[in-house]
Design a protein around this motif. Sequence first.
Motif, PDB file in Angstrom:
ATOM      1  N   MET A 264       0.845  -1.164   0.000  1.00  0.00           N
ATOM      2  CA  MET A 264       0.000   0.000   0.000  1.00  0.00           C
ATOM      3  C   MET A 264       0.888   1.224   0.000  1.00  0.00           C
ATOM      4  O   MET A 264       1.906   1.271   0.673  1.00  0.00           O
ATOM      5  CB  MET A 264      -0.893  -0.042   1.236  1.00  0.00           C
ATOM      6  CG  MET A 264      -2.017   0.928   1.150  1.00  0.00           C
ATOM      7  SD  MET A 264      -3.251   0.523   2.346  1.00  0.00           S
ATOM      8  CE  MET A 264      -2.878   1.752   3.540  1.00  0.00           C
ATOM      9  N   THR A 265       0.528   2.224  -0.739  1.00  0.00           N
ATOM     10  CA  THR A 265       1.352   3.423  -0.832  1.00  0.00           C
ATOM     11  C   THR A 265       1.050   4.355   0.320  1.00  0.00           C
ATOM     12  O   THR A 265      -0.072   4.432   0.808  1.00  0.00           O
ATOM     13  CB  THR A 265       1.071   4.153  -2.164  1.00  0.00           C
ATOM     14  OG1 THR A 265      -0.294   4.528  -2.186  1.00  0.00           O
ATOM     15  CG2 THR A 265       1.396   3.252  -3.342  1.00  0.00           C
ATOM     16  N   GLU A 266       2.050   5.052   0.753  1.00  0.00           N
ATOM     17  CA  GLU A 266       1.923   6.003   1.850  1.00  0.00           C
ATOM     18  C   GLU A 266       1.493   7.344   1.287  1.00  0.00           C
ATOM     19  O   GLU A 266       2.070   7.842   0.334  1.00  0.00           O
ATOM     20  CB  GLU A 266       3.272   6.142   2.569  1.00  0.00           C
ATOM     21  CG  GLU A 266       3.205   6.964   3.813  1.00  0.00           C
ATOM     22  CD  GLU A 266       2.428   6.280   4.925  1.00  0.00           C
ATOM     23  OE1 GLU A 266       1.866   6.992   5.761  1.00  0.00           O
ATOM     24  OE2 GLU A 266       2.391   5.040   4.953  1.00  0.00           O
ATOM     25  N   VAL A 267       0.469   7.918   1.858  1.00  0.00           N
ATOM     26  CA  VAL A 267      -0.045   9.200   1.400  1.00  0.00           C
ATOM     27  C   VAL A 267       0.630  10.294   2.209  1.00  0.00           C
ATOM     28  O   VAL A 267       0.632  10.245   3.439  1.00  0.00           O
ATOM     29  CB  VAL A 267      -1.577   9.266   1.587  1.00  0.00           C
ATOM     30  CG1 VAL A 267      -2.113  10.615   1.171  1.00  0.00           C
ATOM     31  CG2 VAL A 267      -2.234   8.155   0.811  1.00  0.00           C
ATOM     32  N   PRO A 268       1.208  11.290   1.554  1.00  0.00           N
ATOM     33  CA  PRO A 268       1.864  12.353   2.315  1.00  0.00           C
ATOM     34  C   PRO A 268       0.826  13.212   3.015  1.00  0.00           C
ATOM     35  O   PRO A 268      -0.309  13.335   2.549  1.00  0.00           O
ATOM     36  CB  PRO A 268       2.607  13.158   1.237  1.00  0.00           C
ATOM     37  CG  PRO A 268       1.853  12.882  -0.011  1.00  0.00           C
ATOM     38  CD  PRO A 268       1.334  11.478   0.128  1.00  0.00           C
ATOM     39  N   PRO A 269       1.180  13.795   4.160  1.00  0.00           N
ATOM     40  CA  PRO A 269       0.215  14.649   4.858  1.00  0.00           C
ATOM     41  C   PRO A 269      -0.062  15.906   4.048  1.00  0.00           C
ATOM     42  O   PRO A 269       0.745  16.318   3.217  1.00  0.00           O
ATOM     43  CB  PRO A 269       0.917  14.973   6.181  1.00  0.00           C
ATOM     44  CG  PRO A 269       2.357  14.789   5.902  1.00  0.00           C
ATOM     45  CD  PRO A 269       2.454  13.712   4.861  1.00  0.00           C
TER      46      PRO A 269
ATOM     47  N   LEU B  11      -7.033  13.814   1.769  1.00  0.00           N
ATOM     48  CA  LEU B  11      -7.085  14.556   3.026  1.00  0.00           C
ATOM     49  C   LEU B  11      -7.683  13.707   4.139  1.00  0.00           C
ATOM     50  O   LEU B  11      -7.194  13.709   5.272  1.00  0.00           O
ATOM     51  CB  LEU B  11      -7.903  15.837   2.851  1.00  0.00           C
ATOM     52  CG  LEU B  11      -7.239  16.945   2.044  1.00  0.00           C
ATOM     53  CD1 LEU B  11      -8.223  18.077   1.811  1.00  0.00           C
ATOM     54  CD2 LEU B  11      -6.013  17.458   2.767  1.00  0.00           C
ATOM     55  N   GLU B  12      -8.734  12.957   3.833  1.00  0.00           N
ATOM     56  CA  GLU B  12      -9.326  12.082   4.841  1.00  0.00           C
ATOM     57  C   GLU B  12      -8.361  10.986   5.241  1.00  0.00           C
ATOM     58  O   GLU B  12      -8.271  10.628   6.414  1.00  0.00           O
ATOM     59  CB  GLU B  12     -10.611  11.465   4.308  1.00  0.00           C
ATOM     60  CG  GLU B  12     -11.764  12.431   4.255  1.00  0.00           C
ATOM     61  CD  GLU B  12     -13.017  11.776   3.711  1.00  0.00           C
ATOM     62  OE1 GLU B  12     -12.979  10.579   3.393  1.00  0.00           O
ATOM     63  OE2 GLU B  12     -14.023  12.482   3.623  1.00  0.00           O
ATOM     64  N   MET B  13      -7.624  10.453   4.284  1.00  0.00           N
ATOM     65  CA  MET B  13      -6.652   9.411   4.596  1.00  0.00           C
ATOM     66  C   MET B  13      -5.554   9.968   5.496  1.00  0.00           C
ATOM     67  O   MET B  13      -5.121   9.315   6.436  1.00  0.00           O
ATOM     68  CB  MET B  13      -6.043   8.856   3.308  1.00  0.00           C
ATOM     69  CG  MET B  13      -5.091   7.706   3.531  1.00  0.00           C
ATOM     70  SD  MET B  13      -5.911   6.219   4.044  1.00  0.00           S
ATOM     71  CE  MET B  13      -6.628   5.729   2.514  1.00  0.00           C
ATOM     72  N   ALA B  14      -5.107  11.188   5.209  1.00  0.00           N
ATOM     73  CA  ALA B  14      -4.059  11.792   6.025  1.00  0.00           C
ATOM     74  C   ALA B  14      -4.579  12.130   7.415  1.00  0.00           C
ATOM     75  O   ALA B  14      -3.859  12.009   8.403  1.00  0.00           O
ATOM     76  CB  ALA B  14      -3.534  13.049   5.335  1.00  0.00           C
ATOM     77  N   ALA B  15      -5.838  12.553   7.516  1.00  0.00           N
ATOM     78  CA  ALA B  15      -6.376  12.950   8.814  1.00  0.00           C
ATOM     79  C   ALA B  15      -6.788  11.764   9.666  1.00  0.00           C
ATOM     80  O   ALA B  15      -6.518  11.728  10.866  1.00  0.00           O
ATOM     81  CB  ALA B  15      -7.576  13.871   8.601  1.00  0.00           C
ATOM     82  N   PHE B  16      -7.429  10.774   9.070  1.00  0.00           N
ATOM     83  CA  PHE B  16      -8.000   9.685   9.847  1.00  0.00           C
ATOM     84  C   PHE B  16      -7.244   8.374   9.710  1.00  0.00           C
ATOM     85  O   PHE B  16      -7.513   7.436  10.434  1.00  0.00           O
ATOM     86  CB  PHE B  16      -9.464   9.460   9.439  1.00  0.00           C
ATOM     87  CG  PHE B  16     -10.314  10.661   9.645  1.00  0.00           C
ATOM     88  CD1 PHE B  16     -10.569  11.133  10.918  1.00  0.00           C
ATOM     89  CD2 PHE B  16     -10.849  11.337   8.572  1.00  0.00           C
ATOM     90  CE1 PHE B  16     -11.353  12.239  11.117  1.00  0.00           C
ATOM     91  CE2 PHE B  16     -11.639  12.446   8.756  1.00  0.00           C
ATOM     92  CZ  PHE B  16     -11.888  12.904  10.034  1.00  0.00           C
ATOM     93  N   GLY B  17      -6.355   8.258   8.787  1.00  0.00           N
ATOM     94  CA  GLY B  17      -5.611   7.024   8.607  1.00  0.00           C
ATOM     95  C   GLY B  17      -6.367   6.038   7.732  1.00  0.00           C
ATOM     96  O   GLY B  17      -7.365   6.354   7.099  1.00  0.00           O
TER      97      GLY B  17
ATOM     98  N   THR C  60     -10.064  15.336  -1.654  1.00  0.00           N
ATOM     99  CA  THR C  60     -10.725  15.067  -0.383  1.00  0.00           C
ATOM    100  C   THR C  60     -10.375  13.692   0.162  1.00  0.00           C
ATOM    101  O   THR C  60     -10.158  13.526   1.358  1.00  0.00           O
ATOM    102  CB  THR C  60     -12.247  15.176  -0.567  1.00  0.00           C
ATOM    103  OG1 THR C  60     -12.533  16.459  -1.111  1.00  0.00           O
ATOM    104  CG2 THR C  60     -12.975  15.018   0.747  1.00  0.00           C
ATOM    105  N   ALA C  61     -10.311  12.687  -0.689  1.00  0.00           N
ATOM    106  CA  ALA C  61      -9.999  11.337  -0.215  1.00  0.00           C
ATOM    107  C   ALA C  61      -8.612  11.276   0.395  1.00  0.00           C
ATOM    108  O   ALA C  61      -8.398  10.617   1.416  1.00  0.00           O
ATOM    109  CB  ALA C  61     -10.120  10.343  -1.363  1.00  0.00           C
TER     110      ALA C  61
END
Length: 181
Positions: free
Chosen positions: A1-6, A84-90, A81-82
């Motif tokens: 799985m790729t890591e999403v930057p904040p 941002l949600e991944m960065a905020a909520f994991g 948005t997706a």
Amino acid sequence: MTEVPPPTRRARKDTPASGDETPAGPSFEHSASAVSGTASAPRAIAGSGAGASVPSAPAPATEAPGASIPPFEDDPERLPTAQLEMAAFGDHLIPYVPPVPPTPPSLAPWALAVATLALMGSLFTGWLVPLGSTGVILAALSLRRPTDGRRAAVWALCLAVLSLVFSVGWLVWGFSQLAVV
């Protein structure tokens, strides 16, 4: 799985980056005086004197709201948005899964009961052919359903066919006796 930057935190283009400077556009004093109803400069009073009026303060130049903010397509550093949600909520967001519909009741016990009654009745009379054929139909439907008990459906089918054999045997013997009389 790729890591999403904040998400990046940037200042808006219409406001300065540091909090020490005053923002561009209308000042706080002007908006406070507009709310309270007092003006910082004297205004002309209607009907006072011979038409001499005191000039009012020039209105500050205001921009249309959002005029200096570029649209989202022009901002390459803005995250969807997706992301941002991944960065905020994991990654622990649970997707919606619709509930599994309940399984229909099994036909195998009903087919076995009908086949058993048809077999017991066919030992004494031949007029229970419709009950035996109903047992065959229920057993066949039960065998086609993946959730029904296969063993009970096979037993129901065998007993229903046996009841049909006995019923037809009784009918053949009974009709052969009618010809003698």
